[in-house]
Design a protein around this motif. Structure first.
Motif, short mmCIF file in Angstrom:
data_model
loop_
_atom_site.label_atom_id
_atom_site.label_comp_id
_atom_site.label_asym_id
_atom_site.label_seq_id
_atom_site.Cartn_x
_atom_site.Cartn_y
_atom_site.Cartn_z
N TYR A 1 0.84 -1.20 0.00
CA TYR A 1 0.00 0.00 0.00
C TYR A 1 0.87 1.25 0.00
CZ TYR A 1 -3.87 -3.08 1.26
OH TYR A 1 -4.81 -4.07 1.25
N ARG A 2 0.32 2.30 -0.57
CA ARG A 2 0.95 3.63 -0.56
C ARG A 2 0.15 4.51 0.38
NH1 ARG A 2 -0.33 8.36 -3.18
NH2 ARG A 2 1.39 9.78 -3.70
N LEU A 3 0.81 5.10 1.37
CA LEU A 3 0.14 5.92 2.37
C LEU A 3 0.77 7.30 2.42
CD1 LEU A 3 0.62 2.83 3.93
CD2 LEU A 3 -1.27 3.85 5.19
N ALA A 4 -0.08 8.33 2.34
CA ALA A 4 0.36 9.71 2.54
C ALA A 4 0.16 10.02 4.02
CB ALA A 4 -0.44 10.66 1.68
N MET A 5 1.25 10.32 4.72
CA MET A 5 1.23 10.50 6.16
C MET A 5 1.48 11.97 6.51
SD MET A 5 0.93 7.25 7.06
CE MET A 5 1.26 7.33 8.80
N VAL A 6 0.79 12.45 7.57
CA VAL A 6 0.94 13.81 8.05
C VAL A 6 1.16 13.74 9.56
CG1 VAL A 6 -0.17 16.06 8.34
CG2 VAL A 6 -0.52 14.77 6.24
N LYS A 7 2.13 14.52 10.04
CA LYS A 7 2.44 14.53 11.47
C LYS A 7 1.78 15.72 12.13
CE LYS A 7 6.26 13.66 14.65
NZ LYS A 7 7.73 13.48 14.78
N LYS A 8 0.99 15.43 13.17
CA LYS A 8 0.34 16.49 13.95
C LYS A 8 0.79 16.33 15.40
CE LYS A 8 -3.69 17.31 11.04
NZ LYS A 8 -5.17 17.48 11.00
N GLY A 9 1.58 17.28 15.84
CA GLY A 9 2.19 17.16 17.15
C GLY A 9 3.25 16.08 17.12
N THR A 10 3.02 15.04 17.92
CA THR A 10 3.95 13.91 17.95
C THR A 10 3.36 12.67 17.29
OG1 THR A 10 3.12 13.27 20.14
CG2 THR A 10 5.03 14.77 20.06
N THR A 11 2.17 12.82 16.69
CA THR A 11 1.45 11.67 16.14
C THR A 11 1.37 11.73 14.63
OG1 THR A 11 0.09 11.60 18.15
CG2 THR A 11 -0.71 10.36 16.25
N TRP A 12 1.65 10.60 13.99
CA TRP A 12 1.47 10.49 12.55
C TRP A 12 0.05 10.04 12.25
CZ3 TRP A 12 4.71 12.07 8.81
CH2 TRP A 12 6.04 12.33 9.16
N LEU A 13 -0.57 10.65 11.24
CA LEU A 13 -1.92 10.31 10.82
C LEU A 13 -1.93 10.03 9.32
CD1 LEU A 13 -3.89 13.04 12.81
CD2 LEU A 13 -3.59 10.63 13.43
N VAL A 14 -3.00 9.36 8.85
CA VAL A 14 -3.12 8.95 7.45
C VAL A 14 -3.99 9.95 6.70
CG1 VAL A 14 -3.90 7.15 5.87
CG2 VAL A 14 -2.83 6.52 8.06
N ARG A 15 -3.43 10.56 5.68
CA ARG A 15 -4.21 11.46 4.84
C ARG A 15 -4.85 10.71 3.67
NH1 ARG A 15 -0.82 16.08 2.27
NH2 ARG A 15 -0.25 14.37 0.88
N ASP A 16 -4.16 9.69 3.16
CA ASP A 16 -4.68 8.96 1.99
C ASP A 16 -4.04 7.57 1.95
OD1 ASP A 16 -6.11 8.87 -0.64
OD2 ASP A 16 -4.07 8.63 -1.39
N ILE A 17 -4.83 6.58 1.50
CA ILE A 17 -4.31 5.23 1.34
C ILE A 17 -4.79 4.68 0.00
CG2 ILE A 17 -6.24 4.33 2.70
CD1 ILE A 17 -4.44 1.93 3.42
N ARG A 18 -3.89 4.06 -0.74
CA ARG A 18 -4.24 3.46 -2.03
C ARG A 18 -3.18 2.43 -2.40
NH1 ARG A 18 -4.57 8.39 -5.88
NH2 ARG A 18 -5.61 9.22 -4.02
N GLY A 19 -3.37 1.76 -3.52
CA GLY A 19 -2.38 0.82 -4.00
C GLY A 19 -1.13 1.57 -4.48
N THR A 20 0.01 0.92 -4.39
CA THR A 20 1.24 1.58 -4.76
C THR A 20 1.38 1.69 -6.28
OG1 THR A 20 3.65 1.55 -4.51
CG2 THR A 20 2.57 -0.56 -4.79
N THR A 21 2.12 2.71 -6.69
CA THR A 21 2.46 2.86 -8.10
C THR A 21 3.95 2.69 -8.32
OG1 THR A 21 2.68 5.26 -7.80
CG2 THR A 21 0.54 4.44 -8.52
N GLU A 22 4.70 2.46 -7.26
CA GLU A 22 6.14 2.31 -7.38
C GLU A 22 6.50 0.91 -7.82
OE1 GLU A 22 8.39 4.66 -7.09
OE2 GLU A 22 6.82 6.12 -6.68
N PRO A 23 7.33 0.75 -8.87
CA PRO A 23 7.75 -0.59 -9.29
C PRO A 23 8.55 -1.29 -8.18
CG PRO A 23 8.27 1.05 -10.97
CD PRO A 23 7.89 1.80 -9.73
N SER A 24 8.28 -2.57 -8.03
CA SER A 24 9.01 -3.36 -7.06
C SER A 24 9.02 -4.81 -7.50
CB SER A 24 8.35 -3.24 -5.67
OG SER A 24 8.98 -4.10 -4.75
N ALA A 25 10.18 -5.42 -7.48
CA ALA A 25 10.30 -6.81 -7.90
C ALA A 25 10.07 -7.78 -6.75
CB ALA A 25 11.70 -7.06 -8.50
N SER A 26 9.89 -7.26 -5.54
CA SER A 26 9.72 -8.14 -4.37
C SER A 26 8.30 -8.66 -4.27
CB SER A 26 10.09 -7.36 -3.09
OG SER A 26 9.22 -6.26 -2.94
#
Length: 351
Positions: free
Chosen positions: A326-351
């Protein structure tokens, strides 16, 4: 020479020469451009008498300079008109020449850009039509040849070979057929490319389709088998400069997030959203096993896009597990990371 007085008007008195021709005297009295009453000597001096000044009327014509500016204004308008005609005459052939070379130019007599190649062809309908045809054409059995012939009749032109090239022997069956593309040559003709899967191989089939003005369709010629798509080789890629500290920090957070993502619990998922927007989960169609890997590139301290490989166990899979990324766009608010968006990845990977 005898003289007599005329009708007096005001303080001035008109004098009429009785020896002058009658017509001339009459003309002088009624012509609005004629000589005004007054001293004849003033008339001989060009009308510079009482109340006169500059140029005045002479001999029944207006001979002063007061009307010359009309002449120059008329000449200016005439030259401006000639200039416009010359400019348009030079520009029009140039525009027609460049329009012929521009594929997006307005066609002759048209009011918009040239239509795209194949515009007006019913692409979606032709794709569905060719798909139904291929499911009959690519499945044959010599024991059921009459049934195949009857089914093909719906797709073929009148007078075509009833079996459309099949010799009536053997057996073939495809597992699936999909539309790969439609290449429309004009508003009536196109080639629909299909991908079909048999038990042990892929097939690519090109089906010519004709459409008439009423939207009716027919397979216009015999199909052709083409080589299946080749396998592409991925470029050498991947995150070269990874933020390992952030990856370790996000590992437990994403483990908790994906547990709730598997259940689809909206109350729990809302706490992970940076915008307050709803994050739709998988509604217990899978069981969360683990976050196998987190890859975070170095970047902004308060915002980062990461990829996470998650292991799911499918509810209907009999214990089978799948690794998914999965590809996740993360945003930090204070000391906590939160999820702005989640979707399938577009980055090539052979693994």
């Amino acid at each position: 020479m005898a003289r007599r007085s005329a009708v007096g008007r005001g303080r001035d008195t008109a004098v009429v020469d009785e020896t002058a021709p009658p017509g001339r005297a009459l003309a002088s009295s009624v012509d609005p451009w004629g000589l005004p009453a007054g001293d004849p000597a003033e008339h001989r001096r060009g009308g510079r008498g009482r109340g006169g000044g500059g140029d005045g009327p002479r001999g029944g014509r207006w001979g002063g300079s007061g009307g010359r500016w009309w002449v120059w204004a008329g000449r200016a308008v005439l030259w401006a008109l000639i200039l416009v005609i010359l400019v348009n005459g030079v520009r029009a052939p140039f525009e027609r020449f460049t329009a012929e070379d521009d594929p997006a130019a307005t066609p002759a007599g048209g009011s918009g850009p040239k239509p795209a190649r194949g515009a007006g062809f019913p692409t979606s309908a032709a794709g569905a039509f060719a798909l139904q045809f291929a499911n009959v054409y690519l499945n044959y059995d010599q024991k059921t040849a009459p049934a195949r012939e009857a089914q093909l009749r719906t797709f073929l032109p009148d007078g075509a070979d009833p079996q459309f090239g099949w010799n009536g022997a053997g057996k073939m069956q495809v597992q699936s057929v999909q539309v790969a593309g439609v290449d429309a040559r004009d508003a009536s003709n196109a080639t629909v490319t299909l991908l079909a899967r048999t038990a042990d191989q892929w097939l690519r089939l090109a089906v010519p389709v004709y459409a008439d003005r009423n939207g009716s369709l027919v397979v216009s010629a015999r199909p052709a088998l083409l080589p299946p798509p080749t396998k592409a080789k991925l470029p050498q890629s991947g995150v070269q400069d990874r933020d390992t500290a952030l990856e370790s920090e996000l590992q437990p957070f994403l483990g908790t997030f994906f547990q709730e993502y598997a259940t689809g619990n909206q109350a729990a998922l809302s706490r992970f959203s940076s915008t307050g927007a709803t994050i739709a989960g998988l509604a217990n169609t899978v069981r969360f096993m683990q976050v196998k890997e987190v890859v975070a590139p170095k970047g902004s301290a308060g915002e980062r896009t990461v990829t996470a490989t998650v292991v799911w166990q499918l509810a209907q899979g009999g214990g089978g597990e799948l690794d998914q990324t999965y590809r996740l766009a993360m945003v930090k608010k204070g000391t906590t990371w939160l999820v702005r968006d989640i979707r399938g990845t577009t980055e090539p990977s052979a693994s």
